[in-house]
Design a protein around this motif. Structure first.
Motif, PDB file in Angstrom:
ATOM      1  N   ARG A 197       0.707  -1.123  -0.139  1.00 57.56           N
ATOM      2  CA  ARG A 197       0.000  -0.076   0.073  1.00 57.56           C
ATOM      3  C   ARG A 197       0.931   1.287  -0.069  1.00 57.56           C
ATOM      4  N   VAL A 198       0.298   2.355   0.063  1.00 55.69           N
ATOM      5  CA  VAL A 198       0.921   3.822  -0.089  1.00 55.69           C
ATOM      6  C   VAL A 198       0.876   4.527   1.339  1.00 55.69           C
ATOM      7  N   VAL A 199       1.990   4.839   1.588  1.00 52.05           N
ATOM      8  CA  VAL A 199       2.187   5.801   2.723  1.00 52.05           C
ATOM      9  C   VAL A 199       2.487   7.085   2.321  1.00 52.05           C
ATOM     10  N   CYS A 200       1.983   8.079   2.990  1.00 52.29           N
ATOM     11  CA  CYS A 200       2.441   9.447   2.443  1.00 52.29           C
ATOM     12  C   CYS A 200       2.529  10.429   3.821  1.00 52.29           C
ATOM     13  N   LEU A 201       3.712  11.133   3.561  1.00 52.28           N
ATOM     14  CA  LEU A 201       4.365  11.694   4.697  1.00 52.28           C
ATOM     15  C   LEU A 201       4.722  13.214   4.293  1.00 52.28           C
ATOM     16  N   LEU A 202       4.477  14.406   4.915  1.00 49.00           N
ATOM     17  CA  LEU A 202       5.042  15.706   4.749  1.00 49.00           C
ATOM     18  C   LEU A 202       6.576  15.596   5.180  1.00 49.00           C
ATOM     19  N   GLY A 203       7.440  16.088   4.568  1.00 43.58           N
ATOM     20  CA  GLY A 203       8.945  15.778   4.949  1.00 43.58           C
ATOM     21  C   GLY A 203      10.043  16.740   4.639  1.00 43.58           C
ATOM     22  N   ASP A 204       9.275  18.107   4.939  1.00 45.79           N
ATOM     23  CA  ASP A 204      10.321  19.169   4.940  1.00 45.79           C
ATOM     24  C   ASP A 204      10.522  19.700   6.283  1.00 45.79           C
ATOM     25  N   ARG A 205      10.040  19.336   7.279  1.00 43.13           N
ATOM     26  CA  ARG A 205      10.398  19.924   8.420  1.00 43.13           C
ATOM     27  C   ARG A 205      10.590  19.094   9.771  1.00 43.13           C
ATOM     28  N   GLU A 206      11.629  18.917  10.404  1.00 43.00           N
ATOM     29  CA  GLU A 206      11.673  18.436  11.636  1.00 43.00           C
ATOM     30  C   GLU A 206      12.844  18.795  12.491  1.00 43.00           C
TER      31      GLU A 206
END
Length: 317
Positions: free
Chosen positions: A192-201
């Motif tokens: 399946r597909v996982v979507c994550l925002l990935g530009d800030r941590e």
């Protein structure tokens, strides 16, 4: 007082969904655009930080050009919120068809799913990622994402209900029955597909990267999950067009095992930077992003955390 403010925020978002959804689209667009221009003129903390962030993205811009870019950026941000409030009353099949006409790189997603190991889609805070999710549900079925546990709990439940109604599976980043990393890995092993925002941590858990020539930190989660499960790691660009939305699914980024998470996260940052530089007004980053913008104590704490960490690149999403 905190509970009171939380309740006011919850009621405000509830009113946003109800009133914006009931209003004619042209009226809603005009009201949100007016609000964006008013916020730009008043120049609050978020607007000031957006200007500092965009000055790094477009260092050659003079003050007048930066003024225009900040105004356009706030209008883009307002458009995201207007569309988010209107999505429950929009024709989602029509949204999917509109995106289908402009999206590029879908073959990268289809190829990843054909391999059978799932796909991790990583996006920056650009354009309308909820619309991207609507398209994905119609194209590949329900996907899984994570959400910060907002306060009050009623506000968190309201956002979860909104996205679940669109067909998303939403996991709390904390406080759930199982750690989100465990569930996300399961979903990927189910192809399946996982979507994550990935530009800030900007925490000790973030991976140090260079972004527009300066140090920041980005989440380890996308690359870590790809390394752990064998899923494809696919950066996604997102922006607005005059009448709709644009998306690009980039080719996969190779993650050479858990020890390659840092390199893969830097590669992800490089793809994000290229997309953001091409359409800077659609990058909705009104928060501090670069380490240099943090207060001295927090910068020092991050430096100590980096020195204490073993450079394996491992981390949790």
């Amino acid at each position: 007082m905190i509970r009171f403010r939380g309740r006011v925020a919850d009621l405000g978002y509830a009113a946003g969904w109800r009133l914006t959804g009931a209003a004619p689209q042209r009226l809603a667009d005009a009201v949100f655009r007016w609000g964006a221009d008013l916020a730009t003129e008043q120049g609050g903390e978020g607007v000031t930080q957006l200007r500092r962030n965009l000055a790094r993205v477009v260092p050659q811009a003079d003050e007048a050009e930066l003024d225009d870019l900040v105004r356009d950026g706030m209008r883009s941000y307002a458009r995201y919120w207007c569309e988010m409030f209107r999505l429950p009353v929009m024709d989602l099949a029509a949204v999917h068809r509109a995106v289908d006409e402009t999206i590029t790189g879908v073959e990268n997603l289809d190829a990843a799913l054909a391999e059978g190991n799932g796909a991790v889609l990583a996006l920056p805070h650009s354009g309308n990622w909820d619309v991207a999710g609507v398209w994905l549900v119609h194209h590949a079925g329900t996907f899984t994402t994570v959400a910060a546990r907002l306060q009050p709990e009623s506000l968190f439940r309201r956002f979860v209900a909104f996205r679940e109604a669109l067909g998303f599976e939403v996991l709390p980043i904390n406080g759930g029955r199982r750690p989100p990393s465990v569930v996300l890995a399961e979903r990927l092993r189910q192809n399946r597909v996982v979507c994550l925002l990935g530009d800030r941590e900007l925490t000790a858990a973030g991976v140090p990267v260079t972004f527009f020539g300066e140090e920041t930190r980005m989440p380890a989660g996308p690359a870590y999950l790809a390394a752990r499960t064998g899923a494809a790691l696919l950066p996604v660009g997102s922006w607005f067009t005059a009448t709709g939305w644009g998306f690009r699914v980039h080719p996969p980024i190779r993650v050479a095992g858990p020890d390659g998470v840092s390199a893969a996260t830097q590669a992800l940052a490089d793809v994000f930077a290229a997309d953001i530089a091409s359409r800077p007004a659609d990058w909705h980053m009104l928060q501090k992003l670069w380490v240099a913008d943090l207060p001295p104590r927090r910068r020092a704490a991050l430096a100590r955390a980096s020195a204490a960490q073993r450079p394996t690149g491992r981390g949790e999403p």
